[in-house]
Design a protein around this motif. Structure first.
Motif, short mmCIF file in Angstrom:
data_model
loop_
_atom_site.label_atom_id
_atom_site.label_comp_id
_atom_site.label_asym_id
_atom_site.label_seq_id
_atom_site.Cartn_x
_atom_site.Cartn_y
_atom_site.Cartn_z
N SER A 2 4.90 72.49 36.58
CA SER A 2 5.07 71.48 37.62
C SER A 2 5.83 70.27 37.10
CB SER A 2 3.69 71.05 38.13
OG SER A 2 3.00 70.35 37.09
N ARG A 3 6.30 69.44 38.06
CA ARG A 3 7.03 68.23 37.66
C ARG A 3 6.14 67.28 36.86
NH1 ARG A 3 10.72 65.57 42.13
NH2 ARG A 3 11.68 67.60 41.76
N ARG A 4 4.87 67.26 37.20
CA ARG A 4 3.94 66.39 36.46
C ARG A 4 3.82 66.81 35.00
NH1 ARG A 4 -2.37 65.31 38.19
NH2 ARG A 4 -2.86 63.84 36.50
N ASP A 5 3.77 68.13 34.80
CA ASP A 5 3.69 68.64 33.41
C ASP A 5 4.96 68.34 32.63
OD1 ASP A 5 1.17 69.61 33.85
OD2 ASP A 5 1.87 71.63 34.44
N GLU A 6 6.13 68.44 33.34
CA GLU A 6 7.40 68.15 32.66
C GLU A 6 7.45 66.69 32.22
OE1 GLU A 6 10.50 69.22 35.29
OE2 GLU A 6 10.28 71.39 34.96
N ARG A 7 6.99 65.78 33.12
CA ARG A 7 6.97 64.36 32.75
C ARG A 7 6.03 64.10 31.58
NH1 ARG A 7 7.25 63.25 38.48
NH2 ARG A 7 4.98 63.04 38.52
N ARG A 9 5.28 66.23 29.23
CA ARG A 9 5.93 66.75 28.01
C ARG A 9 7.01 65.79 27.53
NH1 ARG A 9 7.53 72.92 27.75
NH2 ARG A 9 8.18 72.10 25.72
N ALA A 10 7.76 65.21 28.49
CA ALA A 10 8.80 64.26 28.11
C ALA A 10 8.20 63.03 27.45
CB ALA A 10 9.61 63.87 29.35
N ARG A 11 7.12 62.52 28.02
CA ARG A 11 6.46 61.33 27.42
C ARG A 11 5.93 61.67 26.04
NH1 ARG A 11 4.51 60.45 32.77
NH2 ARG A 11 2.58 61.56 32.26
N PHE A 12 5.37 62.87 25.87
CA PHE A 12 4.85 63.26 24.56
C PHE A 12 5.99 63.37 23.54
CE2 PHE A 12 3.29 66.57 21.55
CZ PHE A 12 2.24 65.83 21.02
N GLY A 13 7.14 63.92 24.00
CA GLY A 13 8.28 64.01 23.10
C GLY A 13 8.78 62.65 22.68
N LEU A 14 8.85 61.71 23.63
CA LEU A 14 9.28 60.34 23.30
C LEU A 14 8.30 59.68 22.34
CD1 LEU A 14 10.45 59.08 26.81
CD2 LEU A 14 11.88 59.59 24.83
N LEU A 15 7.00 59.97 22.55
CA LEU A 15 5.98 59.39 21.66
C LEU A 15 6.16 59.90 20.24
CD1 LEU A 15 3.46 57.57 21.68
CD2 LEU A 15 2.08 59.64 22.01
N LEU A 16 6.48 61.19 20.09
CA LEU A 16 6.69 61.76 18.75
C LEU A 16 7.95 61.20 18.10
CD1 LEU A 16 5.83 65.53 19.35
CD2 LEU A 16 4.43 63.82 18.19
N ALA A 17 8.98 60.96 18.92
CA ALA A 17 10.24 60.48 18.36
C ALA A 17 10.24 58.98 18.09
CB ALA A 17 11.40 60.81 19.31
N ALA A 18 9.31 58.26 18.71
CA ALA A 18 9.31 56.80 18.61
C ALA A 18 9.25 56.28 17.17
CB ALA A 18 8.16 56.22 19.43
N PRO A 19 8.37 56.80 16.28
CA PRO A 19 8.36 56.26 14.91
C PRO A 19 9.69 56.41 14.19
CG PRO A 19 6.39 57.57 15.33
CD PRO A 19 7.30 57.78 16.49
N ALA A 20 10.32 57.58 14.36
CA ALA A 20 11.61 57.80 13.70
C ALA A 20 12.67 56.86 14.25
CB ALA A 20 12.04 59.26 13.88
N VAL A 21 12.65 56.64 15.59
CA VAL A 21 13.63 55.73 16.20
C VAL A 21 13.42 54.31 15.70
CG1 VAL A 21 14.39 54.73 18.38
CG2 VAL A 21 13.92 57.18 18.24
N LEU A 22 12.16 53.87 15.63
CA LEU A 22 11.86 52.51 15.16
C LEU A 22 12.31 52.32 13.72
CD1 LEU A 22 8.32 51.93 16.72
CD2 LEU A 22 10.49 50.86 17.39
N ILE A 23 12.05 53.33 12.87
CA ILE A 23 12.48 53.23 11.47
C ILE A 23 14.00 53.19 11.37
CG2 ILE A 23 12.53 54.49 9.28
CD1 ILE A 23 9.71 55.51 9.95
N PHE A 24 14.67 54.01 12.19
CA PHE A 24 16.14 54.02 12.19
C PHE A 24 16.69 52.65 12.60
CE2 PHE A 24 20.15 54.49 14.44
CZ PHE A 24 20.91 55.17 13.51
#
Length: 293
Positions: A2-7, A9-24
């Protein structure tokens, strides 16, 4: 899904990428932006404050008498170290890919230049090329090649050759590892079939092996270009950019402007131009990496 699940998953992906982006952003992005901003100011480490000059630092660098010698020295160093380093590494990788007693030991020993710190390697090569006590002069005089010692690092041409040779020695293990990994991916049956068809060593390398490893060869060359464009340690230890400006690459010139002449505005302008050259190589590297094979 569903669209809710996709959103979610997207938020979870952004959460995982956030530390690397902040360090960069903190380690690379912020200093990079500050360097670009500083290049637009008349700034010095010897006085407080800074004055806006726009593109004057770039006009001064590009119109001055030092830019083209620096560009030439950088080009000679980068092309020399990359061309010679990748070519010798490929030949060495071909040898290490063969089966012979002690191969694994030799592979391990081949890594020694890579694990030696750059400054230590620089002092080692500085001693080897020393005009009075260097082992190279001693060896050549023993063979009767030289009548008297040569002060290698006092000659622009020999100094360039010396830093290129030292850098090739240091970087070869890394290039060899990459190329050896590519060679080990070639199906042995293809090589054996070429042998059965009468292919000699030269034909086997040029017609069979090189086409098989052209992708890893390209990536190795691009990584070598980027690494050699950034290199500083060996050059600084061995020659300090001299004699004259014969070995003054962009990295050496930025250091001299910032920490010997204290002119951070000019240093930042040279750094931005330097980054432009690296970005061109990095673009082709990332573009080919994205396409893949």
């Amino acid at each position: 899904m569903s669209r809710r699940d996709e959103r979610a998953r997207a938020r979870f992906g952004l959460l995982l990428a956030a530390p690397a982006v902040l360090i960069f952003v903190a380690i690379i992005g912020y200093p990079l932006v500050q360097s670009v901003i500083t290049s637009l100011y008349d700034a010095s480490l010897l006085r407080p404050g800074r004055a806006w000059v726009g593109l004057e630092n770039f006009r001064s660098v590009l119109g001055g008498s030092t830019f083209w010698p620096i560009l030439r020295a950088t080009g000679v160093f980068v092309l020399g170290t990359t061309g010679l380093g990748v070519a010798l590494s490929f030949l060495w990788a071909l040898f290490l890919n063969e089966s012979f007693p002690g191969r694994n030991v030799l592979r391990g020993l081949s890594l020694i230049p890579w694990i030696v710190p750059s400054t230590v390697g620089g002092f080692l090569w500085l001693w080897m090329f020393h005009g009075q006590f260097g082992v190279i002069n001693g060896f050549l005089r023993t063979l009767g090649v030289l009548d008297r010692p040569i002060v290698w690092l006092a000659s622009p041409a020999w100094a360039q050759a010396a830093v290129i040779l030292a850098r090739v020695w240091q970087a070869m293990p890394w290039y060899t590892l990459l190329l050896l990994a590519g060679l080990q991916g070639i199906d042995r049956q293809i090589l054996e079939a070429a042998r059965v068809d009468g292919a000699g060593n030269l034909r086997l390398v040029t017609r069979v092996i090189l086409p098989q490893v052209r992708f890893i060869l390209f990536l190795t060359t691009m990584l070598a270009l980027i690494g050699n464009l950034q290199h500083f340690d060996l050059i600084w230890v061995m020659t300090g950019g001299g004699p004259g400006r014969a070995t003054a690459t962009f990295s050496v010139e930025v250091y001299q402007q910032a920490f010997q002449r204290w002119d951070t505005g000019t240093a930042a302008a040279i750094g931005v131009l330097w980054m432009g050259f690296i970005s061109v190589v990095a673009f082709f590297y990332l573009r080919r990496l994205d396409v893949g094979e």
